[in-house]
Design a protein around this motif. Structure first.
Motif, PDB file in Angstrom:
ATOM      1  N   VAL A  36       0.855  -1.193   0.000  1.00  0.00           N
ATOM      2  CA  VAL A  36       0.000   0.000   0.000  1.00  0.00           C
ATOM      3  C   VAL A  36       0.900   1.256   0.000  1.00  0.00           C
ATOM      4  O   VAL A  36       1.762   1.366  -0.872  1.00  0.00           O
ATOM      5  CB  VAL A  36      -1.037  -0.039   1.152  1.00  0.00           C
ATOM      6  N   GLY A  38       3.610   2.935   1.596  1.00  0.00           N
ATOM      7  CA  GLY A  38       5.069   2.926   1.473  1.00  0.00           C
ATOM      8  C   GLY A  38       5.560   1.927   0.431  1.00  0.00           C
ATOM      9  O   GLY A  38       6.436   2.247  -0.389  1.00  0.00           O
ATOM     10  N   GLU A  59       1.904  -8.793  -1.075  1.00  0.00           N
ATOM     11  CA  GLU A  59       0.842  -8.211  -0.258  1.00  0.00           C
ATOM     12  C   GLU A  59      -0.016  -9.352   0.282  1.00  0.00           C
ATOM     13  O   GLU A  59      -0.519 -10.172  -0.483  1.00  0.00           O
ATOM     14  CB  GLU A  59       0.003  -7.239  -1.101  1.00  0.00           C
ATOM     15  N   LYS A  60      -0.184  -9.386   1.597  1.00  0.00           N
ATOM     16  CA  LYS A  60      -0.934 -10.512   2.165  1.00  0.00           C
ATOM     17  C   LYS A  60      -2.432 -10.384   1.910  1.00  0.00           C
ATOM     18  O   LYS A  60      -3.154 -11.379   1.888  1.00  0.00           O
ATOM     19  CB  LYS A  60      -0.635 -10.689   3.650  1.00  0.00           C
ATOM     20  N   ASN A  68      -6.429   3.969   1.953  1.00  0.00           N
ATOM     21  CA  ASN A  68      -6.987   3.645   3.283  1.00  0.00           C
ATOM     22  C   ASN A  68      -7.528   4.898   3.978  1.00  0.00           C
ATOM     23  O   ASN A  68      -8.459   4.820   4.765  1.00  0.00           O
ATOM     24  CB  ASN A  68      -6.033   2.867   4.211  1.00  0.00           C
ATOM     25  N   CYS A  69      -6.985   6.049   3.615  1.00  0.00           N
ATOM     26  CA  CYS A  69      -7.490   7.294   4.217  1.00  0.00           C
ATOM     27  C   CYS A  69      -8.930   7.582   3.770  1.00  0.00           C
ATOM     28  O   CYS A  69      -9.636   8.351   4.425  1.00  0.00           O
ATOM     29  CB  CYS A  69      -6.600   8.470   3.835  1.00  0.00           C
ATOM     30  N   VAL A 107       4.524 -12.619   3.635  1.00  0.00           N
ATOM     31  CA  VAL A 107       5.922 -12.952   3.918  1.00  0.00           C
ATOM     32  C   VAL A 107       5.979 -13.347   5.394  1.00  0.00           C
ATOM     33  O   VAL A 107       5.664 -12.533   6.267  1.00  0.00           O
ATOM     34  CB  VAL A 107       6.838 -11.749   3.608  1.00  0.00           C
ATOM     35  N   SER A 138       7.519  -2.705   4.288  1.00  0.00           N
ATOM     36  CA  SER A 138       6.532  -1.640   4.512  1.00  0.00           C
ATOM     37  C   SER A 138       5.222  -2.279   4.987  1.00  0.00           C
ATOM     38  O   SER A 138       4.182  -2.184   4.343  1.00  0.00           O
ATOM     39  CB  SER A 138       6.308  -0.842   3.229  1.00  0.00           C
ATOM     40  N   ASP A 310       4.586   3.178   8.423  1.00  0.00           N
ATOM     41  CA  ASP A 310       4.105   3.162   9.807  1.00  0.00           C
ATOM     42  C   ASP A 310       4.915   2.244  10.723  1.00  0.00           C
ATOM     43  O   ASP A 310       4.786   2.329  11.945  1.00  0.00           O
ATOM     44  CB  ASP A 310       2.651   2.653   9.845  1.00  0.00           C
ATOM     45  N   LEU A 327       1.330   8.295   9.469  1.00  0.00           N
ATOM     46  CA  LEU A 327       0.706   9.190   8.491  1.00  0.00           C
ATOM     47  C   LEU A 327       1.121   8.804   7.078  1.00  0.00           C
ATOM     48  O   LEU A 327       2.254   8.365   6.846  1.00  0.00           O
ATOM     49  CB  LEU A 327       1.116  10.639   8.755  1.00  0.00           C
ATOM     50  N   ALA A 328       0.188   9.032   6.147  1.00  0.00           N
ATOM     51  CA  ALA A 328       0.422   8.612   4.769  1.00  0.00           C
ATOM     52  C   ALA A 328       1.496   9.450   4.073  1.00  0.00           C
ATOM     53  O   ALA A 328       2.266   8.919   3.272  1.00  0.00           O
ATOM     54  CB  ALA A 328      -0.891   8.694   4.002  1.00  0.00           C
TER      55      ALA A 328
HETATM   56  P1  FAD Z   1      -0.068   0.357   4.900  1.00  0.00           P
HETATM   57  O1  FAD Z   1      -0.422   1.427   3.954  1.00  0.00           O
HETATM   58  O2  FAD Z   1      -0.940   0.036   5.998  1.00  0.00           O
HETATM   59  O3  FAD Z   1       0.389  -0.892   4.105  1.00  0.00           O
HETATM   60  C1  FAD Z   1       0.899  -2.037   4.732  1.00  0.00           C
HETATM   61  C2  FAD Z   1       0.505  -3.241   3.934  1.00  0.00           C
HETATM   62  O4  FAD Z   1       1.399  -4.282   4.243  1.00  0.00           O
HETATM   63  C3  FAD Z   1      -0.887  -3.763   4.286  1.00  0.00           C
HETATM   64  O5  FAD Z   1      -1.689  -3.826   3.136  1.00  0.00           O
HETATM   65  C4  FAD Z   1      -0.630  -5.143   4.849  1.00  0.00           C
HETATM   66  O6  FAD Z   1      -1.625  -6.086   4.487  1.00  0.00           O
HETATM   67  C5  FAD Z   1       0.698  -5.496   4.224  1.00  0.00           C
HETATM   68  N1  FAD Z   1       1.480  -6.470   4.998  1.00  0.00           N
HETATM   69  C6  FAD Z   1       1.771  -6.402   6.325  1.00  0.00           C
HETATM   70  N2  FAD Z   1       2.561  -7.449   6.665  1.00  0.00           N
HETATM   71  C7  FAD Z   1       2.748  -8.168   5.548  1.00  0.00           C
HETATM   72  C8  FAD Z   1       3.462  -9.363   5.280  1.00  0.00           C
HETATM   73  N3  FAD Z   1       4.137  -9.980   6.230  1.00  0.00           N
HETATM   74  N4  FAD Z   1       3.436  -9.834   4.023  1.00  0.00           N
HETATM   75  C9  FAD Z   1       2.761  -9.187   3.028  1.00  0.00           C
HETATM   76  N5  FAD Z   1       2.055  -8.070   3.242  1.00  0.00           N
HETATM   77  C10 FAD Z   1       2.068  -7.559   4.476  1.00  0.00           C
HETATM   78  N6  FAD Z   1      -2.912   8.977   7.188  1.00  0.00           N
HETATM   79  C11 FAD Z   1      -2.954  10.284   6.847  1.00  0.00           C
HETATM   80  O7  FAD Z   1      -1.888  10.909   6.734  1.00  0.00           O
HETATM   81  N7  FAD Z   1      -4.136  10.910   6.629  1.00  0.00           N
HETATM   82  C12 FAD Z   1      -5.322  10.276   6.729  1.00  0.00           C
HETATM   83  O8  FAD Z   1      -6.384  10.872   6.505  1.00  0.00           O
HETATM   84  C13 FAD Z   1      -5.329   8.915   7.100  1.00  0.00           C
HETATM   85  N8  FAD Z   1      -6.482   8.218   7.224  1.00  0.00           N
HETATM   86  C14 FAD Z   1      -6.453   6.899   7.523  1.00  0.00           C
HETATM   87  C15 FAD Z   1      -7.649   6.199   7.615  1.00  0.00           C
HETATM   88  C16 FAD Z   1      -7.638   4.844   7.912  1.00  0.00           C
HETATM   89  C17 FAD Z   1      -8.926   4.112   8.029  1.00  0.00           C
HETATM   90  C18 FAD Z   1      -6.413   4.165   8.095  1.00  0.00           C
HETATM   91  C19 FAD Z   1      -6.384   2.699   8.399  1.00  0.00           C
HETATM   92  C20 FAD Z   1      -5.208   4.849   8.005  1.00  0.00           C
HETATM   93  C21 FAD Z   1      -5.220   6.212   7.720  1.00  0.00           C
HETATM   94  N9  FAD Z   1      -4.042   6.950   7.631  1.00  0.00           N
HETATM   95  C22 FAD Z   1      -4.070   8.281   7.310  1.00  0.00           C
HETATM   96  C23 FAD Z   1      -2.738   6.319   7.882  1.00  0.00           C
HETATM   97  C24 FAD Z   1      -2.061   5.932   6.585  1.00  0.00           C
HETATM   98  O9  FAD Z   1      -2.937   5.173   5.832  1.00  0.00           O
HETATM   99  C25 FAD Z   1      -0.808   5.151   6.909  1.00  0.00           C
HETATM  100  O10 FAD Z   1       0.061   5.996   7.600  1.00  0.00           O
HETATM  101  C26 FAD Z   1      -0.098   4.646   5.676  1.00  0.00           C
HETATM  102  O11 FAD Z   1      -0.936   3.857   4.902  1.00  0.00           O
HETATM  103  C27 FAD Z   1       1.127   3.815   6.090  1.00  0.00           C
HETATM  104  O12 FAD Z   1       1.697   3.206   4.997  1.00  0.00           O
HETATM  105  P2  FAD Z   1       2.453   1.806   5.151  1.00  0.00           P
HETATM  106  O13 FAD Z   1       2.934   1.441   3.809  1.00  0.00           O
HETATM  107  O14 FAD Z   1       3.416   1.874   6.246  1.00  0.00           O
HETATM  108  O15 FAD Z   1       1.336   0.823   5.630  1.00  0.00           O
END
Ligand code: FAD
Length: 846
Positions: A36, A38, A59-60, A68-69, A107, A138, A310, A327-328
């Protein structure tokens, strides 16, 4: 002239040159865990950097690169097309970026030594290994599910991804729940509260902390709490969920306070934690916040494994302490840096996030950047602060709405953080400050921000400039700010309200005296030079003018930051309890939710209604405009005034009552307050001058005398009088909480505590107590005659606006602490009593 400077000359080299030189000629193979924010950003930038690399994204879940936001807004019906949530699909990613996307692929292990990962396919459950040259993690953050009894009861949901969203939507569409409890009032919890409210559910928020949104300070969060009251959202603050259990089609919930709630569904939103278990199991370093530790190039403790989003922890550029930013924006930016470092070598530095965030909470926009006062205090970092109340744009141009901004800065003037709440333009102001904060900006920079100005967008002095001006005045010693929560340290000071008598009549600080600003110079001789003066007005502007006059005339003076408005918001009752107590659906056959007798009367069509536009005016503007218009019309005429100052909603009700007019209708929507007031036939003069109020000094704690005092108070208040009850000595026992907190007392205080009645349930009749028999009989008789109990009368009095003041001198003498008294009681000295008595026709001593 240089118009573009390349950060890294290596970017000009043929793709993968750095990689070839480091790993020896083969095509690099990048594996990415998490598809997603990152993960997907890293993958896309990687491809743009290196056309020849092998890139595999695991992606799991079923979906990648989704918004997701946007999920709460899809659930609320704001986003109607589910497909719009998907920025990319596995197919478009493959087709446009030539990335091998493997969904339903978790993974489950990393072998750092062998540079392999183990992947588990679902639903088959089969596993396989894959080698990598470089690995990117990520995995995001997972919602916390506390070990509360009954947490797995059906109807309890968390929200992280599309699958969760689909489950919630299906539950709502199938079961048509009427009530939802949102546990946890962070960003996601409040977005869900708003969106489910929009879908027609009765929303209750339960939050363990004393306020919503942890990154805000209390006085800013308080505006959100007051907004819930306008929106009819129930809110329990400082209360946690102890247990949950199914009951028929609904869920029973017990709170730590002992209160029982019943609901049809629950959104669990008490926070998230970094999904760092996979990294930890692989032996990668995990920091104190449980996030994956990375260096400035986003490399984990193994240089061939990078991590973003995150799940990582990184030192805050402000405090230097490890933090996680959920945060996104930062996740996306890290993905870009990470991809550059993977292809061109670890060159681009990540500087950390200052946590700039914004949320829509019903009609409000709430935003913040940097650190809060709470955090600065916790970290022991010296700071100064100021609060201002401004307008989204020039007040004379239609549509201006109110906003509150708070600035935190160092004693040297460096910006530490800012917070804002309002209806329009709050995001813009916080973004302006964030840009400066990110560049180590100062208060002086705020005064110099050159913004785009035209009346529909801003004012010639933008609220951001004004914040800078106020902060600069503080640093230069031109003004001495006192925060709303520092008032107790100013007990000995003269509280000087320099607003108009009308504003003063509507409400003021306990014990304050009124000298309107225009009269201040001629009344200087009446003010003491040997006593500190705390001057205040509505929002802090007039008090600054008064402070300058007084300072230059040799007075020891300070000014209340944010004025009466901030103090009032912050000290008012914050929770909004029992909003749905009158909801009979499901309890009996009556199909209504409000008492039909109390619903607003519709406007008779023959009544003349005149429009008054007070939009953009700050307190006291709207009230003064209403008064001026009212003075010109004849009794029976109705005025419909539209205002944008949120305080007007409270003020107009008090003002109408005080002036003998009738508030016929009061609505509030998207920052606009519309009040319809009908001119009364008898116009009493201003209460501050006419003495039409009632003051009761309650000295006794005899049950019958307590009853009599409350009967009089409730009667007087319903007759439109302003009632002050001044409780002194034994009378204080009437105000004691049923469940008192443990407070520190000296020996005499403890002894008094043991000897005195613990609260109003322990009061006795002054005569015929007869070892409890008489008191018991009296209570029974009152019940049978359907007379309200003492407790009910006390609650009614408080709800009706009776001002209750506990005598601070008696409290000190008898060792009674403020925390032991019920909510809504003020502390006040003899000045408060005399001031109330002065404006009263009757002062009764009971
Ligand atoms: P994610 O985007 O969460 O992606 C992580 C992905 O990794 C997931 O899909 C997960 O299934 C996958 N994964 C995890 N472990 C494994 C594994 N072992 N193998 C394979 N896949 C795996 N932020 C803002 O700044 N503004 C907003 O308005 C805002 N609104 C939000 C609303 C909601 C409902 C949510 C849930 C979050 C919101 N956020 C918002 C936060 C923002 O979405 C996150 O900060 C951002 O998505 C983080 O990115 P990431 O890549 O770290 O994690």
């Amino acid at each position: 002239m240089v118009i573009y400077k390349q950060r890294h000359p290596r970017h000009c080299q043929p793709m993968s040159l750095w990689f070839f030189s480091t790993v020896g000629g083969t095509m690099p193979k990048y594996l990415i865990v998490g598809g997603v924010a990152g993960g997907a950003t890293t993958a896309a930038r990687l491809r743009r950097n290196d056309e020849s690399a092998e890139i595999v994204l695991f992606e799991k879940g079923e979906h990648i690169s989704y918004a997701n936001c946007g999920l709460p807004y899809y659930l609320g019906g704001e986003i109607t097309d589910r497909d719009k949530l998907f920025v990319q699909t596995p197919e478009t990613f493959r087709a446009t970026l030539n990335i091998d996307v493997r969904v339903h692929s978790e993974v489950v292990a990393i072998d750092i030594g062998k540079k392999t990962i183990t992947v588990k396919r679902s639903p088959e459950g089969t596993t396989y290994t894959e080698t990598y040259d470089k690995l990117v993690l990520s995995p995001g953050a997972e919602p916390v599910r506390p070990p509360i009894a009954g947490i797995d009861t059906p109807g309890i949901f968390t929200l992280r991804n599309v699958a969760d969203t689909d489950k919630i939507k299906k539950f709502i569409d199938t079961n048509h729940p009427r009530r939802v409890v949102v546990i946890g009032a962070g960003f996601i919890g409040l977005e869900m509260a708003e969106n489910l409210h929009k879908r027609g559910l009765q929303v209750t928020i339960v939050e363990m902390a004393a306020q919503v949104m942890v990154m805000l300070d209390h006085e800013i969060a308080a505006e959100v709490h007051q907004h819930f009251k306008v929106k009819g959202v129930e809110c329990y603050l400082g209360d946690g969920v102890q247990s949950l259990k199914p009951q028929g089609y609904s869920i029973k919930m017990k709170l730590s306070s002992g209160r029982d709630l019943e609901t049809d569904m629950v959104i669990l939103s008490i926070g998230v934690r970094p999904d760092s278990a996979l990294a930890a199991a692989a032996g990668l370093a995990i920091g104190p916040t449980k996030g994956i530790r990375v260096n400035e190039y986003l490399q984990t403790s193994d240089p061939d494994v990078y991590a973003v989003g995150d799940a990582i922890e990184f030192p805050s550029p402000i405090t230097g302490k490890p933090t996680i930013t959920y945060l996104a924006g930062p996740a996306n930016k890290q993905g870009r840096i990470c991809a550059d470092n993977l292809v061109f070598g670890p060159k681009t530095k990540y500087k950390g996030a200052i946590a700039t965030a914004v949320a829509k909470v019903f009609d409000l926009t709430v935003a913040s950047t940097g650190v809060s006062e709470k955090l600065l205090k916790k970290e022991g970092i010296p700071f100064r602060s100021c609060v201002i109340h401004g307008s989204s744009h020039a007040g004379y141009y239609p549509g201006a709405t109110a906003m509150t901004l708070k600035l935190l800065f160092s004693p040297e003037g460096k910006i530490w953080g800012a917070q804002g709440v309002g209806y329009d333009g709050v995001d813009k102001r916080i973004d302006m400050i964030a840009v400066l904060l990110g560049k180590n900006g100062t208060v002086a920079d705020l005064t110099e921000v050159e913004h785009a100005y035209a009346p529909p967008y801003s004012s010639a002095k933008d609220p951001v400039n004004v914040l800078g001006f106020v902060a600069e005045n503080i640093l230069e010693g031109r003004t001495t700010p006192v925060r709303w929560d520092e008032l107790t340290a100013w007990k000995d000071a003269l509280l000087l309200d320099i607003r108009t008598p009308d504003e003063f009549g509507i409400g003021t600080l306990p014990g304050a005296v009124n000298i309107p600003l225009p009269l201040l110079r001629e009344r200087l001789g009446t003010l003491p030079k040997n006593r500190r003066i705390l001057v205040f007005c509505g929002v802090g502007l007039r008090s600054y003018l008064a402070e300058r006059i007084l300072k230059q005339n040799g007075f020891d003076v300070a000014s209340l930051s944010g004025g009466y408005k901030t103090w009032e918001h912050a000290t008012m009752k914050q929770s909004n309890e029992d909003v749905f107590a009158r909801d009979f659906i499901g309890k009996d056959s009556r199909i209504y939710q409000t008492d039909p007798e109390t619903t607003d009367p519709t406007l008779p069509s023959l009544v003349k209604v005149l429009e008054v536009d007070a939009v953009g005016l700050q307190c006291p503007g709207p009230i003064l405009k209403l008064k001026t218009a009212m003075d010109k019309v004849s009794p029976g005429t109705r005025l419909r005034e539209t205002a944008s100052d949120p305080g007007f909603a409270n003020d107009v009700a008090s003002w109408a009552k005080m002036t003998g007019n009738t508030l016929v209708e009061l609505t509030q929507d998207k920052g606009r307050i519309v009040a319809v007031v009908e001119k009364g036939t008898q116009q009493p003069a201003s209460p501050s001058t006419e003495g039409s109020n009632t003051t009761l000094i309650v000295f006794s704690d005899d049950m019958d005398k307590a009853l009599a005092s409350l009967v009089i108070a409730n009667g007087a208040v319903s007759a439109g009088k302003k009632v002050t009850m001044f409780y002194t000595f034994w009378g204080l026992n009437i105000l004691k909480r049923l469940k008192k907190p443990v407070v520190k007392k000296d020996l005499l205080g403890r002894m008094f505590g043991l000897m005195l009645a613990p609260n109003l349930h322990g009061l006795k009749l002054s005569k015929l107590h007869m070892a409890g028999m008489g008191t018991w009989m009296m209570k029974g008789r009152m019940k049978s005659l359907k007379i309200d109990s003492l407790q009910e009368m006390l609650e009614t009095a408080l709800k009706s606006g009776v001002r209750m003041v506990a005598c601070t001198m008696s409290m000190d003498v008898m060792g009674v602490k403020m925390e032991e008294l019920i909510e809504g009681v003020e502390a006040g000295g003899v000045a408060a009593m005399l001031e109330a008595a002065d404006s009263s026709r009757a002062t009764l001593f009971i």
